[in-house]
Design a protein around this motif. Structure first.
Motif, mmCIF file in Angstrom:
data_model
loop_
_atom_site.group_PDB
_atom_site.id
_atom_site.type_symbol
_atom_site.label_atom_id
_atom_site.label_comp_id
_atom_site.label_asym_id
_atom_site.label_seq_id
_atom_site.Cartn_x
_atom_site.Cartn_y
_atom_site.Cartn_z
ATOM 1 N N ASP A 2 18.411 -7.672 -3.259
ATOM 2 C CA ASP A 2 17.517 -6.541 -3.034
ATOM 3 C C ASP A 2 17.698 -5.537 -4.169
ATOM 4 O OD1 ASP A 2 16.134 -4.305 -2.191
ATOM 5 O OD2 ASP A 2 16.794 -4.459 -0.103
ATOM 6 N N LEU A 3 16.619 -5.239 -4.874
ATOM 7 C CA LEU A 3 16.713 -4.325 -6.017
ATOM 8 C C LEU A 3 17.229 -2.953 -5.598
ATOM 9 C CD1 LEU A 3 14.180 -2.002 -6.300
ATOM 10 C CD2 LEU A 3 12.873 -4.117 -6.443
ATOM 11 N N HIS A 4 16.997 -2.550 -4.332
ATOM 12 C CA HIS A 4 17.454 -1.245 -3.874
ATOM 13 C C HIS A 4 18.965 -1.198 -3.707
ATOM 14 C CE1 HIS A 4 13.372 0.175 -3.291
ATOM 15 N NE2 HIS A 4 13.089 -0.966 -2.690
ATOM 16 N N THR A 5 19.580 -2.368 -3.690
ATOM 17 C CA THR A 5 21.036 -2.454 -3.679
ATOM 18 C C THR A 5 21.584 -2.714 -5.078
ATOM 19 O OG1 THR A 5 21.023 -3.330 -1.421
ATOM 20 C CG2 THR A 5 23.024 -3.688 -2.723
ATOM 21 N N VAL A 6 20.918 -3.618 -5.788
ATOM 22 C CA VAL A 6 21.406 -4.043 -7.103
ATOM 23 C C VAL A 6 21.261 -2.951 -8.153
ATOM 24 C CG1 VAL A 6 21.083 -5.694 -8.978
ATOM 25 C CG2 VAL A 6 20.930 -6.472 -6.602
ATOM 26 N N LEU A 7 20.089 -2.332 -8.236
ATOM 27 C CA LEU A 7 19.838 -1.359 -9.305
ATOM 28 C C LEU A 7 20.741 -0.132 -9.226
ATOM 29 C CD1 LEU A 7 17.532 -3.231 -10.009
ATOM 30 C CD2 LEU A 7 16.026 -1.243 -10.251
ATOM 31 N N MET A 28 5.113 -9.484 -21.480
ATOM 32 C CA MET A 28 6.530 -9.237 -21.759
ATOM 33 C C MET A 28 7.315 -10.490 -22.129
ATOM 34 S SD MET A 28 7.502 -10.841 -18.836
ATOM 35 C CE MET A 28 9.256 -10.539 -18.641
ATOM 36 N N GLN A 29 6.639 -11.619 -22.248
ATOM 37 C CA GLN A 29 7.330 -12.890 -22.418
ATOM 38 C C GLN A 29 8.052 -13.015 -23.761
ATOM 39 O OE1 GLN A 29 5.179 -16.048 -20.714
ATOM 40 N NE2 GLN A 29 6.326 -17.686 -21.666
ATOM 41 N N THR A 30 7.649 -12.219 -24.743
ATOM 42 C CA THR A 30 8.311 -12.290 -26.046
ATOM 43 C C THR A 30 9.530 -11.365 -26.128
ATOM 44 O OG1 THR A 30 6.770 -10.637 -26.928
ATOM 45 C CG2 THR A 30 6.208 -12.959 -27.258
ATOM 46 N N SER A 31 9.932 -10.761 -25.018
ATOM 47 C CA SER A 31 11.150 -9.945 -24.998
ATOM 48 C C SER A 31 12.350 -10.815 -25.382
ATOM 49 C CB SER A 31 11.375 -9.351 -23.608
ATOM 50 O OG SER A 31 10.260 -8.580 -23.195
ATOM 51 N N LYS A 32 13.286 -10.217 -26.099
ATOM 52 C CA LYS A 32 14.415 -10.997 -26.617
ATOM 53 C C LYS A 32 15.327 -11.493 -25.497
ATOM 54 C CE LYS A 32 12.793 -9.937 -30.652
ATOM 55 N NZ LYS A 32 11.696 -9.053 -30.241
ATOM 56 N N THR A 33 15.646 -10.611 -24.532
ATOM 57 C CA THR A 33 16.468 -10.980 -23.375
ATOM 58 C C THR A 33 15.795 -10.448 -22.120
ATOM 59 O OG1 THR A 33 18.513 -10.867 -24.678
ATOM 60 C CG2 THR A 33 18.737 -10.803 -22.283
ATOM 61 N N ILE A 34 15.675 -11.313 -21.094
ATOM 62 C CA ILE A 34 14.996 -10.937 -19.859
ATOM 63 C C ILE A 34 15.958 -11.080 -18.686
ATOM 64 C CG2 ILE A 34 13.091 -11.473 -18.286
ATOM 65 C CD1 ILE A 34 11.604 -12.619 -20.756
ATOM 66 N N ILE A 35 16.068 -10.027 -17.911
ATOM 67 C CA ILE A 35 16.871 -10.040 -16.682
ATOM 68 C C ILE A 35 15.944 -9.813 -15.506
ATOM 69 C CG2 ILE A 35 18.711 -8.892 -15.382
ATOM 70 C CD1 ILE A 35 19.967 -8.081 -18.033
ATOM 71 N N ALA A 36 16.034 -10.671 -14.498
ATOM 72 C CA ALA A 36 15.184 -10.550 -13.314
ATOM 73 C C ALA A 36 16.030 -10.217 -12.089
ATOM 74 C CB ALA A 36 14.420 -11.845 -13.076
ATOM 75 N N VAL A 37 15.544 -9.281 -11.301
ATOM 76 C CA VAL A 37 16.180 -8.927 -10.027
ATOM 77 C C VAL A 37 15.129 -9.110 -8.945
ATOM 78 C CG1 VAL A 37 17.342 -7.149 -8.687
ATOM 79 C CG2 VAL A 37 17.669 -7.241 -11.172
ATOM 80 N N ASN A 38 15.347 -10.073 -8.039
ATOM 81 C CA ASN A 38 14.370 -10.365 -7.003
ATOM 82 C C ASN A 38 15.078 -11.027 -5.834
ATOM 83 O OD1 ASN A 38 11.998 -11.528 -5.552
ATOM 84 N ND2 ASN A 38 10.913 -10.828 -7.390
ATOM 85 N N LYS A 39 14.683 -10.677 -4.620
ATOM 86 C CA LYS A 39 15.349 -11.269 -3.453
ATOM 87 C C LYS A 39 14.790 -12.633 -3.080
ATOM 88 C CE LYS A 39 12.559 -8.594 -0.135
ATOM 89 N NZ LYS A 39 12.631 -7.574 0.951
ATOM 90 N N SER A 50 12.236 -5.812 -12.117
ATOM 91 C CA SER A 50 12.783 -5.507 -10.792
ATOM 92 C C SER A 50 11.697 -5.656 -9.731
ATOM 93 C CB SER A 50 13.323 -4.075 -10.770
ATOM 94 O OG SER A 50 14.178 -3.837 -11.867
ATOM 95 N N GLY A 51 11.878 -6.591 -8.824
ATOM 96 C CA GLY A 51 10.893 -6.789 -7.765
ATOM 97 C C GLY A 51 9.559 -7.274 -8.271
ATOM 98 N N ILE A 52 9.581 -8.014 -9.375
ATOM 99 C CA ILE A 52 8.363 -8.562 -9.973
ATOM 100 C C ILE A 52 8.388 -10.083 -9.822
ATOM 101 C CG2 ILE A 52 7.090 -8.874 -12.129
ATOM 102 C CD1 ILE A 52 8.182 -6.155 -13.025
ATOM 103 N N SER A 53 7.337 -10.640 -9.242
ATOM 104 C CA SER A 53 7.340 -12.081 -8.952
ATOM 105 C C SER A 53 7.264 -12.926 -10.215
ATOM 106 C CB SER A 53 6.171 -12.426 -8.023
ATOM 107 O OG SER A 53 4.930 -12.176 -8.670
#
Length: 320
Positions: free
Chosen positions: A303-308, A275-286, A263-266
């Motif tokens: 906007d993560l403050h709306t999505v989360l 964290m690249q070996t995570s099985k499923t990755i979801i990104a939230v970024n504007k 969340s909010g991570i470029s």
């Protein structure tokens, strides 16, 4: 059948999940023989037997709690001599990797760290690793001595497999270096009610886009709705928004959960390495051009403050 020595990480007899994952991997290679040390070691036998350990070696002595690392290496070396295993498996914690390195040096063996999978072969166990900041995947094996392999948590499922679990007391002779570094005090970690970051099946992390320490509450709320651990990028940690113990990345902790929500991570390479070996990755970024979207399985541009908060609300409703 060949035996595989598994070093058990436990707390007063309560076996940690990564050690049970090691037993799953060990069964691919042979019959697991578990080694449990320190207070409560004998209490681990029932759980270890239920997950495939044909034998459980136990040892308890003040050295295991009063001094750092070396007494455990002494015990593991003694166990390796007694068992003559085809491999030694250890969880990839900071302590686990130090124990593994010292054991490999003492036994003149090769070592593989941070494996994400292990398979049998005619020439010995083959380990899969993510290398060069998780940009490449390699498969390798040890060609000298007893393979010593550390495995990342969440690399294998926990599977029950009832076995004999015969308990045997291991007699350990400690070397001169065993009492070199004494533990003089311990401070209990503050309880958060959330799982340990490196062991969690789900991790929700926040970065620079969170905007401040107070705003991390939206990240924590989503994590709590999922029963997840909370992580943070280096930028968020360096800004003082979240504790360093929660940093995910090349200079922080490496995680490999079933689900990782950024969340909010470029998506800088420093963070991706953790964290690249995570099985499923979801990104939230504007920012639709954020590098994290190149890595993500699913992406939300917003906007993560709306999505989360919306996601948290939906999860809580479905749970109810």
């Amino acid at each position: 059948m060949a035996e595989v020595l598994v070093y058990v990480d436990h707390l007063d007899g309560v076996v940690r999940k990564p050690s049970l994952e090691l037993l799953t991997l060990a069964r691919r290679l042979g019959d697991p023989v578990a080694l449990a040390l320190g207070p409560g070691a004998a209490d681990t036998a029932a759980v270890l037997a239920g997950h495939g350990a044909v034998r459980v070696l136990t040892a308890d002595a003040p050295e295991f709690t009063d001094y750092l690392v070396v007494p455990k290496v002494d015990a593991l070396q003694t166990a390796a001599k007694a068992v003559s295993p085809v491999a030694v498996l250890i969880s990839s914690s900071a302590e686990g990797k130090e124990i593994a390195a010292r054991l490999a040096l003492r036994t003149g063996s090769g070592i593989i760290t941070d494996a994400t999978d292990i398979e049998p072969s005619d020439q010995g166990p083959v380990a899969t690793q993510a290398v060069f900041a998780a940009s490449f995947t390699t498969r390798s094996r040890v060609t000298r001595g007893i393979p010593v392999i550390t495995v990342k948590p969440n690399s294998a499922p926990v599977e029950t497999a009832p076995a004999a679990g015969t308990v045997e007391t291991l007699t350990v002779s400690f070397g001169d270096q065993a009492t070199g570094t004494r533990v003089v005090a311990r401070t209990p970690r503050a309880a958060t009610g959330r799982p340990e970051l490196t062991e969690a099946a789900i991790v929700v992390s926040g970065g620079r886009g969170v905007g401040g320490a107070d705003s991390f509450s939206v990240v924590e709320a989503l994590a709590d709705s999922l029963g997840a651990a909370v992580g943070a990028s280096r930028a968020a940690v360096d800004a003082g928004w979240y504790p360093h113990t929660n940093q995910v990345g090349q200079t922080g902790k490496t995680v490999s959960p079933q689900l990782y929500i950024a969340s909010g991570i470029s998506g800088a390479i420093q963070h991706r390495a953790g964290m690249q070996t995570s099985k499923t990755i979801i990104a939230v970024n504007k920012d639709p051009e954020a590098p994290i979207f190149d890595l993500a399985d699913y992406g939300v541009i917003g906007d993560l403050h709306t999505v989360l908060p919306q996601l948290t609300e939906q999860i809580n409703q479905r749970k109810g």
